[in-house]
Motif scaffolding. Structure first.
Motif, PDB file in Angstrom:
ATOM      1  N   GLN A  21       0.815  -1.209   0.000  1.00 35.25           N
ATOM      2  CA  GLN A  21       0.000   0.000   0.000  1.00 35.25           C
ATOM      3  C   GLN A  21       0.855   1.267   0.000  1.00 35.25           C
ATOM      4  O   GLN A  21       0.327   2.365  -0.051  1.00 35.25           O
ATOM      5  CB  GLN A  21      -0.907  -0.027   1.241  1.00 35.25           C
ATOM      6  N   PHE A  22       2.166   1.151   0.024  1.00 32.12           N
ATOM      7  CA  PHE A  22       3.028   2.319   0.184  1.00 32.12           C
ATOM      8  C   PHE A  22       4.293   2.176  -0.661  1.00 32.12           C
ATOM      9  O   PHE A  22       4.647   1.085  -1.093  1.00 32.12           O
ATOM     10  CB  PHE A  22       3.415   2.499   1.656  1.00 32.12           C
TER      11      PHE A  22
ATOM     12  N   ILE B  97       1.829   6.797   1.255  1.00 30.46           N
ATOM     13  CA  ILE B  97       0.834   5.763   1.535  1.00 30.46           C
ATOM     14  C   ILE B  97      -0.372   6.019   0.642  1.00 30.46           C
ATOM     15  O   ILE B  97      -0.886   7.141   0.589  1.00 30.46           O
ATOM     16  CB  ILE B  97       0.409   5.803   3.011  1.00 30.46           C
TER      17      ILE B  97
ATOM     18  N   ARG C 145      -4.043   5.812   0.086  1.00 28.52           N
ATOM     19  CA  ARG C 145      -5.211   5.684   0.946  1.00 28.52           C
ATOM     20  C   ARG C 145      -6.453   5.220   0.199  1.00 28.52           C
ATOM     21  O   ARG C 145      -7.391   4.731   0.813  1.00 28.52           O
ATOM     22  CB  ARG C 145      -5.495   7.014   1.642  1.00 28.52           C
TER      23      ARG C 145
ATOM     24  N   THR D  78      -3.290  10.088  -1.575  1.00 34.54           N
ATOM     25  CA  THR D  78      -2.056   9.701  -0.881  1.00 34.54           C
ATOM     26  C   THR D  78      -1.748  10.654   0.261  1.00 34.54           C
ATOM     27  O   THR D  78      -2.250  11.773   0.308  1.00 34.54           O
ATOM     28  CB  THR D  78      -0.854   9.704  -1.854  1.00 34.54           C
TER      29      THR D  78
ATOM     30  N   THR E 231       3.812   2.026  12.272  1.00 31.22           N
ATOM     31  CA  THR E 231       3.434   0.662  11.901  1.00 31.22           C
ATOM     32  C   THR E 231       3.894  -0.344  12.950  1.00 31.22           C
ATOM     33  O   THR E 231       3.177  -1.294  13.240  1.00 31.22           O
ATOM     34  CB  THR E 231       3.978   0.281  10.512  1.00 31.22           C
TER      35      THR E 231
ATOM     36  N   ARG F 171      -2.065   0.660  10.306  1.00 32.07           N
ATOM     37  CA  ARG F 171      -1.905  -0.593   9.567  1.00 32.07           C
ATOM     38  C   ARG F 171      -1.721  -0.278   8.102  1.00 32.07           C
ATOM     39  O   ARG F 171      -2.363   0.631   7.573  1.00 32.07           O
ATOM     40  CB  ARG F 171      -3.155  -1.455   9.715  1.00 32.07           C
ATOM     41  N   VAL F 172      -0.857  -1.027   7.454  1.00 31.04           N
ATOM     42  CA  VAL F 172      -0.715  -0.931   6.008  1.00 31.04           C
ATOM     43  C   VAL F 172      -0.832  -2.331   5.427  1.00 31.04           C
ATOM     44  O   VAL F 172      -0.564  -3.320   6.098  1.00 31.04           O
ATOM     45  CB  VAL F 172       0.619  -0.280   5.584  1.00 31.04           C
ATOM     46  N   SER F 173      -1.234  -2.382   4.185  1.00 21.26           N
ATOM     47  CA  SER F 173      -1.449  -3.654   3.513  1.00 21.26           C
ATOM     48  C   SER F 173      -0.257  -3.988   2.624  1.00 21.26           C
ATOM     49  O   SER F 173       0.389  -3.103   2.064  1.00 21.26           O
ATOM     50  CB  SER F 173      -2.719  -3.554   2.656  1.00 21.26           C
TER      51      SER F 173
ATOM     52  N   TRP G 283      -7.979  -2.534  -0.078  1.00 24.92           N
ATOM     53  CA  TRP G 283      -6.860  -3.458  -0.180  1.00 24.92           C
ATOM     54  C   TRP G 283      -7.395  -4.857   0.088  1.00 24.92           C
ATOM     55  O   TRP G 283      -8.287  -5.047   0.920  1.00 24.92           O
ATOM     56  CB  TRP G 283      -5.743  -3.053   0.789  1.00 24.92           C
TER      57      TRP G 283
ATOM     58  N   PHE H 104      -9.057   3.559   7.659  1.00 24.41           N
ATOM     59  CA  PHE H 104      -8.567   2.641   6.639  1.00 24.41           C
ATOM     60  C   PHE H 104      -9.605   2.160   5.632  1.00 24.41           C
ATOM     61  O   PHE H 104      -9.294   1.338   4.802  1.00 24.41           O
ATOM     62  CB  PHE H 104      -7.940   1.418   7.299  1.00 24.41           C
TER      63      PHE H 104
END
Length: 155
Positions: free
Chosen positions: A60-61, A74, A76, A98, A110, A116-118, A129, A146
């Motif tokens: 995701q980033f 990131i 979004r 973003t 994180t 949280r990121v995917s 995501w 999110f």
């Protein structure tokens, strides 16, 4: 006088090739699967190219290596109408909403699970995501909101 053929003047013909711009600035990488392994890294010339990689393959980033410390961008979500990113408080890159933050801040957020990121691709059927299809919009602020909506341009 004899006519000369083009390129036969005795001098070698030199092709004019425009060299690519290096180093490429935008990096997409995954953490290594196990300790001792190097992460897979992909470099792109534009943020739009990095976003297309993330949409198709994850995560995701991506990293903008021009800054010190580097900035993490990131993704979004994707705008459903022009100006949606502004309304939501995000930047817009070719329809992607973003936000950016310094790498050290990203790592802290994180690691502490503040954000949280995917690591998976975008799922068109859920407009999110792929690992978060049913996550509701909690409205908890820009670092923990999110649930994203929108269509991916060109997909």
């Amino acid at each position: 006088p004899r006519k000369r053929k083009p390129g036969k003047s005795g001098k070698p013909l030199v092709a004019r090739i425009t060299p690519p711009s290096y180093p490429k600035r935008f990096m997409v990488s995954f953490p290594p699967d196990t300790d001792g392994h190097e992460p897979d890294e992909f470099f792109y010339d534009t943020p739009a190219e990095a976003i297309q990689h993330c949409v198709r393959l994850g995560p995701q980033f991506f990293l903008d290596t021009q800054f010190d410390p580097p900035l993490v961008t990131i993704i979004r979500g994707f705008e459903q109408h022009p100006g949606e990113a502004d309304e939501a408080g995000y930047d817009s890159i070719d329809g992607a909403m973003t936000e950016s933050m310094p790498l050290d801040e990203f790592i802290i957020c994180t690691e502490l699970e503040i954000m949280r990121v995917s690591f998976v691709p975008w799922d068109k059927s859920t407009d999110n995501w792929a690992d978060r299809p049913d996550e509701p919009d909690c409205g908890c602020g820009q670092y923990v909101d999110f649930r994203f909506t929108g269509k991916i341009p060109g997909l």
